[in-house]
Write a protein that holds these residues in place. Structure first.
Motif, PDB file in Angstrom:
ATOM      1  N   HIS A 120     -12.474  -7.977 -14.661  1.00  0.00           N
ATOM      2  CA  HIS A 120     -11.797  -8.922 -13.781  1.00  0.00           C
ATOM      3  C   HIS A 120     -10.539  -8.311 -13.167  1.00  0.00           C
ATOM      4  O   HIS A 120     -10.240  -8.550 -11.993  1.00  0.00           O
ATOM      5  CB  HIS A 120     -11.430 -10.196 -14.549  1.00  0.00           C
ATOM      6  N   ILE A 121      -9.841  -7.524 -13.942  1.00  0.00           N
ATOM      7  CA  ILE A 121      -8.641  -6.857 -13.424  1.00  0.00           C
ATOM      8  C   ILE A 121      -9.024  -5.886 -12.322  1.00  0.00           C
ATOM      9  O   ILE A 121      -8.371  -5.832 -11.268  1.00  0.00           O
ATOM     10  CB  ILE A 121      -7.887  -6.144 -14.568  1.00  0.00           C
ATOM     11  N   HIS A 122     -10.103  -5.132 -12.536  1.00  0.00           N
ATOM     12  CA  HIS A 122     -10.559  -4.183 -11.518  1.00  0.00           C
ATOM     13  C   HIS A 122     -10.972  -4.912 -10.240  1.00  0.00           C
ATOM     14  O   HIS A 122     -10.621  -4.482  -9.137  1.00  0.00           O
ATOM     15  CB  HIS A 122     -11.722  -3.350 -12.073  1.00  0.00           C
ATOM     16  N   GLU A 123     -11.703  -6.015 -10.373  1.00  0.00           N
ATOM     17  CA  GLU A 123     -12.113  -6.793  -9.199  1.00  0.00           C
ATOM     18  C   GLU A 123     -10.895  -7.352  -8.462  1.00  0.00           C
ATOM     19  O   GLU A 123     -10.860  -7.363  -7.227  1.00  0.00           O
ATOM     20  CB  GLU A 123     -13.029  -7.938  -9.622  1.00  0.00           C
ATOM     21  N   THR A 124      -9.904  -7.811  -9.196  1.00  0.00           N
ATOM     22  CA  THR A 124      -8.693  -8.348  -8.573  1.00  0.00           C
ATOM     23  C   THR A 124      -7.961  -7.274  -7.794  1.00  0.00           C
ATOM     24  O   THR A 124      -7.492  -7.519  -6.675  1.00  0.00           O
ATOM     25  CB  THR A 124      -7.763  -8.941  -9.650  1.00  0.00           C
ATOM     26  N   ALA A 170      -6.542  -5.041  -2.467  1.00  0.00           N
ATOM     27  CA  ALA A 170      -6.596  -3.952  -1.494  1.00  0.00           C
ATOM     28  C   ALA A 170      -7.276  -4.422  -0.206  1.00  0.00           C
ATOM     29  O   ALA A 170      -6.805  -4.117   0.898  1.00  0.00           O
ATOM     30  CB  ALA A 170      -7.331  -2.756  -2.085  1.00  0.00           C
ATOM     31  N   ALA A 171      -8.353  -5.172  -0.334  1.00  0.00           N
ATOM     32  CA  ALA A 171      -9.048  -5.680   0.856  1.00  0.00           C
ATOM     33  C   ALA A 171      -8.173  -6.676   1.605  1.00  0.00           C
ATOM     34  O   ALA A 171      -8.125  -6.669   2.838  1.00  0.00           O
ATOM     35  CB  ALA A 171     -10.367  -6.334   0.447  1.00  0.00           C
ATOM     36  N   ILE A 172      -7.467  -7.529   0.884  1.00  0.00           N
ATOM     37  CA  ILE A 172      -6.585  -8.509   1.519  1.00  0.00           C
ATOM     38  C   ILE A 172      -5.465  -7.810   2.269  1.00  0.00           C
ATOM     39  O   ILE A 172      -5.127  -8.186   3.400  1.00  0.00           O
ATOM     40  CB  ILE A 172      -6.029  -9.496   0.472  1.00  0.00           C
TER      41      ILE A 172
END
Length: 85
Positions: A48-52, A57-59
């Motif tokens: 979950h931390i990696h996905e966040t 980064a995308a945001i």
């Protein structure tokens, strides 16, 4: 009498050093427990931390693109205001 005062002072100093050592030992023990819990939480939520991080980064990339677009639109609006006058 002088030797008695020196011995009492030495005992009080030793007792206070022992008390301080005990408190430091307890503090280190609790700190070790807290660090262990943090490691467990991070290991459990690593995905979950990696996905966040990827989402952030995308945001930030999208925000940069939007601000560039707004700057271009503002530049065009200034040109139209200049022509209007």
């Amino acid at each position: 009498m002088d030797a008695m005062g020196w011995q009492i002072g030495a005992v009080l100093f030793g007792v206070s050093a022992l008390i301080i050592a005990i408190y430091i030992g307890k503090l280190l023990n609790e700190a070790t427990k807290v660090v262990g819990k943090v490691y467990k939480i991070v290991d459990y939520n690593e995905r979950h931390i990696h996905e966040t991080i990827e989402n952030v980064a995308a945001i930030s990339k999208n925000t940069e693109e939007i601000t560039d677009l707004v700057g271009k639109v503002a530049g065009i609006a200034k040109v139209f205001k200049f022509i209007k006058r």
